[in-house]
Design a protein around this motif. Structure first.
Motif, PDB file in Angstrom:
ATOM      1  N   GLY A  36       3.186  -9.585 -10.026  1.00 26.22           N
ATOM      2  CA  GLY A  36       3.634  -8.244  -9.650  1.00 26.22           C
ATOM      3  C   GLY A  36       4.112  -7.454 -10.847  1.00 26.22           C
ATOM      4  O   GLY A  36       3.823  -6.247 -10.969  1.00 26.22           O
ATOM      5  N   GLN A  37       4.843  -8.105 -11.754  1.00 30.05           N
ATOM      6  CA  GLN A  37       5.311  -7.418 -12.955  1.00 30.05           C
ATOM      7  C   GLN A  37       4.137  -7.018 -13.845  1.00 30.05           C
ATOM      8  O   GLN A  37       4.142  -5.926 -14.442  1.00 30.05           O
ATOM      9  N   ARG A  38       3.129  -7.895 -13.923  1.00 25.81           N
ATOM     10  CA  ARG A  38       1.947  -7.550 -14.727  1.00 25.81           C
ATOM     11  C   ARG A  38       1.184  -6.381 -14.098  1.00 25.81           C
ATOM     12  O   ARG A  38       0.641  -5.537 -14.822  1.00 25.81           O
ATOM     13  N   ASP A  87      -2.564  -3.353  -2.467  1.00 38.31           N
ATOM     14  CA  ASP A  87      -3.509  -3.865  -1.464  1.00 38.31           C
ATOM     15  C   ASP A  87      -4.932  -3.410  -1.763  1.00 38.31           C
ATOM     16  O   ASP A  87      -5.876  -4.202  -1.691  1.00 38.31           O
ATOM     17  N   ARG A  88      -5.086  -2.136  -2.074  1.00 41.19           N
ATOM     18  CA  ARG A  88      -6.424  -1.622  -2.358  1.00 41.19           C
ATOM     19  C   ARG A  88      -7.004  -2.239  -3.626  1.00 41.19           C
ATOM     20  O   ARG A  88      -8.203  -2.497  -3.717  1.00 41.19           O
ATOM     21  N   ASP A  89      -6.133  -2.458  -4.603  1.00 36.31           N
ATOM     22  CA  ASP A  89      -6.600  -2.974  -5.883  1.00 36.31           C
ATOM     23  C   ASP A  89      -7.109  -4.404  -5.785  1.00 36.31           C
ATOM     24  O   ASP A  89      -8.071  -4.772  -6.458  1.00 36.31           O
ATOM     25  N   VAL A  90      -6.465  -5.217  -4.948  1.00 33.05           N
ATOM     26  CA  VAL A  90      -6.836  -6.637  -4.890  1.00 33.05           C
ATOM     27  C   VAL A  90      -7.739  -6.965  -3.707  1.00 33.05           C
ATOM     28  O   VAL A  90      -8.299  -8.057  -3.644  1.00 33.05           O
ATOM     29  N   SER A  91      -7.884  -6.036  -2.767  1.00 31.61           N
ATOM     30  CA  SER A  91      -8.740  -6.292  -1.614  1.00 31.61           C
ATOM     31  C   SER A  91     -10.210  -6.252  -2.030  1.00 31.61           C
ATOM     32  O   SER A  91     -10.632  -5.349  -2.765  1.00 31.61           O
ATOM     33  N   GLU A 144      12.424 -11.476   2.067  1.00 32.58           N
ATOM     34  CA  GLU A 144      12.151 -10.852   3.368  1.00 32.58           C
ATOM     35  C   GLU A 144      12.107  -9.338   3.227  1.00 32.58           C
ATOM     36  O   GLU A 144      11.201  -8.678   3.751  1.00 32.58           O
ATOM     37  N   GLU A 145      13.097  -8.789   2.527  1.00 28.33           N
ATOM     38  CA  GLU A 145      13.144  -7.336   2.377  1.00 28.33           C
ATOM     39  C   GLU A 145      11.938  -6.812   1.616  1.00 28.33           C
ATOM     40  O   GLU A 145      11.383  -5.765   1.953  1.00 28.33           O
ATOM     41  N   LEU A 146      11.536  -7.525   0.585  1.00 30.91           N
ATOM     42  CA  LEU A 146      10.433  -7.055  -0.252  1.00 30.91           C
ATOM     43  C   LEU A 146       9.083  -7.195   0.443  1.00 30.91           C
ATOM     44  O   LEU A 146       8.237  -6.293   0.370  1.00 30.91           O
ATOM     45  N   THR A 147       8.851  -8.313   1.115  1.00 32.99           N
ATOM     46  CA  THR A 147       7.577  -8.481   1.823  1.00 32.99           C
ATOM     47  C   THR A 147       7.487  -7.572   3.038  1.00 32.99           C
ATOM     48  O   THR A 147       6.387  -7.287   3.520  1.00 32.99           O
ATOM     49  N   THR A 194       3.833  -7.923  -2.177  1.00 26.45           N
ATOM     50  CA  THR A 194       2.608  -7.537  -1.466  1.00 26.45           C
ATOM     51  C   THR A 194       1.517  -8.588  -1.660  1.00 26.45           C
ATOM     52  O   THR A 194       0.827  -8.968  -0.708  1.00 26.45           O
ATOM     53  N   LEU A 195       1.386  -9.064  -2.883  1.00 31.83           N
ATOM     54  CA  LEU A 195       0.413 -10.122  -3.158  1.00 31.83           C
ATOM     55  C   LEU A 195       0.748 -11.394  -2.379  1.00 31.83           C
ATOM     56  O   LEU A 195      -0.137 -12.063  -1.830  1.00 31.83           O
ATOM     57  N   MET A 196       2.038 -11.724  -2.324  1.00 30.16           N
ATOM     58  CA  MET A 196       2.449 -12.923  -1.606  1.00 30.16           C
ATOM     59  C   MET A 196       2.249 -12.759  -0.106  1.00 30.16           C
ATOM     60  O   MET A 196       1.893 -13.708   0.595  1.00 30.16           O
TER      61      MET A 196
END
Length: 273
Positions: A14-16, A112-116, A181-184, A238-240
């Protein structure tokens, strides 16, 4: 134990991601800076007037002789500040996400769009005001849960040996779980998942959650670091979330790359575990 490393890997990914998308990173800093200013002001006020508050709330100690009165009220003042600091760490993410809902919603969709593989992102279909209401409601529920844990850990801290060894470690893992939980929630709410479903999903992969949230919780103990890491934390969460739901993701997190196989995602409206 492998999931611990995987969870940490999502935090780093995520940081990258935000490092490669400077504009998104810049927008993502704004809510954290606003929250930081508010929290620092509250902590400074407590440091300046906390002892007066303790003196006002303990009139029964007015007649105590020195040094007992000073020691008693000094200890209460220190405990009050420590508890407030713990609550600040536990609630920083919730408040920042609430303030920055439009910023982080946009950032999460971009990830989401970038990795989908097909370049699309799930959408809730709800108006912004409705999403804000749901986010505020769920954040309040999480804060109340975190408050219960904070009080229990605070009380357990007085137990000799256990309070100085086991309790701090448990506190770090609890903080990491609630942060995750808050972040996801940013990504999972767009998929119309209710709080109960999200909690069940995360409890089913606790090691993964701890690998992501525990180091982040330790980093968030330094307020300015929390602000800097927040956009990347949302991206990593988001990735997780995609991993937790078994959604296909490009191996290197980019469009047009070969997707890795994934398990079928849970059906909407049902718990994921």
């Amino acid at each position: 134990m492998r999931d611990l490393g995987v969870g940490l890997g999502y935090l780093l990914k995520g940081q990258r991601w935000v490092a490669r998308h400077g504009r998104q990173y810049g927008f993502g800093l704004v809510p954290g800076l606003i929250t930081l200013v508010l929290y620092v002001a509250a902590l400074v006020a407590l440091a300046l007037w906390g002892q007066d508050l303790v003196s006002w709330s303990t009139p029964f100690a007015d007649g105590w002789t020195d040094p007992w009165q000073g020691l008693f009220r000094g200890l209460l003042t220190a405990l009050l500040f420590a508890l407030t600091l713990l609550l600040a760490v536990l609630t920083f993410t919730a408040v920042t996400l609430l303030i920055g809902q439009p910023f982080y919603e946009s950032l999460s969709e971009r990830v989401d769009r970038d990795v989908s593989p097909d370049g699309t992102a799930p959408e809730s279909g709800l108006p912004l005001w409705r999403e804000l209401v749901i986010s505020a409601r769920d954040s309040l529920r999480i804060v109340l849960r975190a408050l219960v844990w904070a009080v229990l850990l605070f009380a357990a801290g007085f137990v000799p040996v256990l309070g100085q060894t086991v309790v701090p470690v448990v506190g770090v893992f609890v903080t990491g779980f609630f942060l995750t939980e808050e972040l996801t929630a940013v990504a999972l709410q767009r998929r119309r998942m209710e709080l109960r479903e999200r909690l069940a999903l995360l409890r089913g992969r606790k090691t993964l959650v701890w690998g992501f949230g525990t180091p982040l919780g330790l980093a968030f103990l330094v307020p300015f670091v929390a602000v800097l890491l927040m956009p990347g934390a949302v991206a990593g969460a988001t990735l997780m979330a995609r991993d937790l739901l078994g959604e296909e993701t490009g191996e290197s997190g980019g469009k047009g790359e070969r997707p890795v196989p994934a398990e079928p995602a849970p059906r909407a409206g049902r718990s994921a575990v």
